[in-house]
Design an enzyme around this catalytic site. Structure first.
Site, PDB file in Angstrom:
ATOM      1  N   GLU A  15     -64.106 -10.256   5.312  1.00  0.00           N
ATOM      2  CA  GLU A  15     -62.904 -10.113   4.487  1.00  0.00           C
ATOM      3  C   GLU A  15     -62.394 -11.491   4.082  1.00  0.00           C
ATOM      4  O   GLU A  15     -62.508 -12.459   4.825  1.00  0.00           O
ATOM      5  CB  GLU A  15     -61.824  -9.327   5.242  1.00  0.00           C
ATOM      6  CG  GLU A  15     -61.442  -9.852   6.605  1.00  0.00           C
ATOM      7  CD  GLU A  15     -60.392 -10.939   6.557  1.00  0.00           C
ATOM      8  OE1 GLU A  15     -59.748 -11.068   5.509  1.00  0.00           O
ATOM      9  OE2 GLU A  15     -60.244 -11.649   7.563  1.00  0.00           O
ATOM     10  N   CYS A  71     -56.895 -16.554  11.424  1.00  0.00           N
ATOM     11  CA  CYS A  71     -58.254 -16.963  11.047  1.00  0.00           C
ATOM     12  C   CYS A  71     -58.503 -18.463  11.014  1.00  0.00           C
ATOM     13  O   CYS A  71     -59.525 -18.924  11.516  1.00  0.00           O
ATOM     14  CB  CYS A  71     -58.611 -16.370   9.680  1.00  0.00           C
ATOM     15  SG  CYS A  71     -58.862 -14.594   9.708  1.00  0.00           S
ATOM     16  N   LYS A 108     -67.969 -16.948   5.570  1.00  0.00           N
ATOM     17  CA  LYS A 108     -66.599 -16.632   5.963  1.00  0.00           C
ATOM     18  C   LYS A 108     -65.971 -17.790   6.724  1.00  0.00           C
ATOM     19  O   LYS A 108     -64.842 -18.222   6.441  1.00  0.00           O
ATOM     20  CB  LYS A 108     -66.587 -15.358   6.811  1.00  0.00           C
ATOM     21  CG  LYS A 108     -65.255 -15.056   7.486  1.00  0.00           C
ATOM     22  CD  LYS A 108     -64.131 -14.874   6.496  1.00  0.00           C
ATOM     23  CE  LYS A 108     -62.841 -14.504   7.225  1.00  0.00           C
ATOM     24  NZ  LYS A 108     -61.707 -14.412   6.320  1.00  0.00           N
TER      25      LYS A 108
END
Length: 467
Positions: A162, A277, A221
């Site tokens: 994501e 994150c 990512k």
């Protein structure tokens, strides 16, 4: 392979919104989000969508539309996995707090437990989609576990990281810059990739759907978050130079951001980045580099974290030095606790660490955030383990009224860039504060000159000023 049923393991900040949008855009697919946390699932099923556990603008409307039609939230994990054609894994992958790799490596115990559960209950072929942020080559771990079920079931592993920004997650899902899907180059692997491409292409232009091998997808990512965090730390480093040279970091940001090779995004100086994150992924990247003996690479990326930690510490020290080098027994009002506006997520929020530093100096804090509960504030502070929980409770007050938060305070610190802060009656706040009244704007969102005209002494990140 035509996907008719999807199961998502994990009803958090990624799984919930992502599955809600898929359910909205693909009404022919049954989407079930499962989690062992009964309270969380109950909140997702609350008849009042204002009470769902993830706050994102627009998310409640999407959940209300699809829930009960083809979107379901359940604690029946085994049943949902067994029925699904495609299983998304969207569980937490925190930084390890123990053992080898402590403080840097990702803790993959929940990923492994998911794989073993899928292997145990599956009775038909499935596509397994990594949605959680994972270290490179985690897919090999999943493959190893799933390929030893002994019941001749075919599992294909995909990486579909994501790239959501909390606060704009719904917008990011509805109109993403790109959707990344990594898969095995074999015919079965590519068929699995195409099955997921078909789902996203329902609403995402095909030119924005990128396909790669598994390892490139997993690394992309981590790299994306590392690059974004690097920009924030870079402009924060410049903000400190601005404060001692009479330069204005906003003007510097605008000047360099106008260069098409640089661009303007993520050049907003602040008290520091937070969220689930950035720090976790950079530390993971550092650990991977060190594992392979790439020490110069590791040191390079670790500096991004060091700079971010420094920015939070120096903000707290600025509060202390401005208040005559002591905050003991002084009330400091915090406006904002979430790591950014338009979310109730507090993970790695700069406010937590600034608060911790001030509490070490025996400051008394009063906190207001429009979306963060008192329980979450205390939980965040207790998690650090810096002091007894009872001391956090005695030194920190959480209110539901910003004016009450600021009343009788020596200083106000703005830690989250909520739009509403600019609309407050700052004259009223000033009148009810101890004098001289200080404002420390850690997000550079307030109108400094207006505040100074009222009588405030104002410190803003990246601007020279004498308090």
């Amino acid at each position: 392979m035509k996907i008719k049923k999807i199961c998502c393991i994990g009803a958090g900040y990624v799984g919930g919104p992502t599955m809600a949008v898929i359910a909205k855009k693909c009404p022919e697919i049954q989407v079930t989000v499962v989690d062992l946390n009964e309270a969380r699932i109950a909140a997702w099923n609350d008849t009042d969508v204002n009470n769902i556990p993830v706050y994102e603008p627009g998310l409640g409307d999407i959940v209300a539309e699809a829930r009960g039609r083809n979107l379901f939230f359940s604690t029946q994990v085994d049943e949902a996995i067994q029925e699904a054609d495609m299983v998304f894994i969207s569980v937490n992958t925190p930084t390890k707090t123990y053992g080898e790799g402590k403080g840097q490596a990702a803790d993959l115990k929940w990923i492994e437990l998911c794989a073993r559960q899928i292997a145990r209950v599956s009775t038909s072929d499935k596509i397994i989609v990594e949605k959680s942020t994972l270290p490179v080559r985690t897919a090999s771990t999943l493959k190893d576990i799933l390929s030893h079920t002994g019941n001749n079931i075919n599992f294909q592993i995909l990486s579909n990281p994501e790239f959501l920004a909390e606060g704009t997650a719904v917008e990011d899902l509805l109109s993403p810059d790109r959707v990344l899907i990594g898969g095995d180059p074999s015919p079965k692997g590519q068929a699995a990739v195409e099955a997921l491409v078909e789902i996203y292409s329902t609403w995402v232009p095909t030119e924005r759907i990128l396909t790669t091998n598994l390892w490139s997808s997993e690394l992309s990512k981590l790299t994306a978050n590392a690059f974004l965090a690097q920009r924030v730390s870079s402009i924060n480093a410049i903000s400190e130079i601005c404060e001692v040279t009479e330069a204005d970091v906003i003007e510097v940001s605008r000047a360099i951001g106008s260069d098409s090779r640089v661009g303007p995004k993520f050049l907003k100086a602040s008290v520091g980045f937070g969220g689930s994150c950035f720090q976790k992924d950079i530390l993971n990247l550092v650990y991977i580099a060190r594992t392979y003996g790439l020490n110069e690479v590791a040191n390079y990326w670790e500096q991004v974290i060091i700079m971010n930690d420094h920015q939070k510490r120096r903000f707290a020290k600025k509060v202390i030095s401005s208040l005559y080098n002591t905050v003991s027994g002084k009330k400091i009002a915090f406006l904002g606790w979430a790591f950014k506006k338009d979310t109730n997520d507090t993970r790695e929020s700069a406010a937590i660490y600034v608060a911790d530093h001030l509490l070490n100096e025996n400051a008394e804090l009063s906190v207001f955030d429009p979306k963060v509960t008192a329980q979450q504030v205390y939980t965040d502070l207790d998690y650090l383990g810096t002091r007894e929980s009872s001391k956090n409770t005695s030194l920190v007050t959480v209110t539901e009224d910003p004016y009450e938060t600021c009343k009788d305070s020596h200083a106000v610190a703005v830690l989250t860039e909520w739009d509403e802060f600019n609309n407050y009656d700052w004259q009223k706040i000033y009148d009810n504060m101890l004098k001289p009244a200080y404002i420390f704007d850690g997000r550079d969102i307030l109108e400094t000159e207006k505040l100074k005209a009222i009588g405030f002494r104002v410190y803003t990140i990246g601007k020279t000023q004498t308090l």
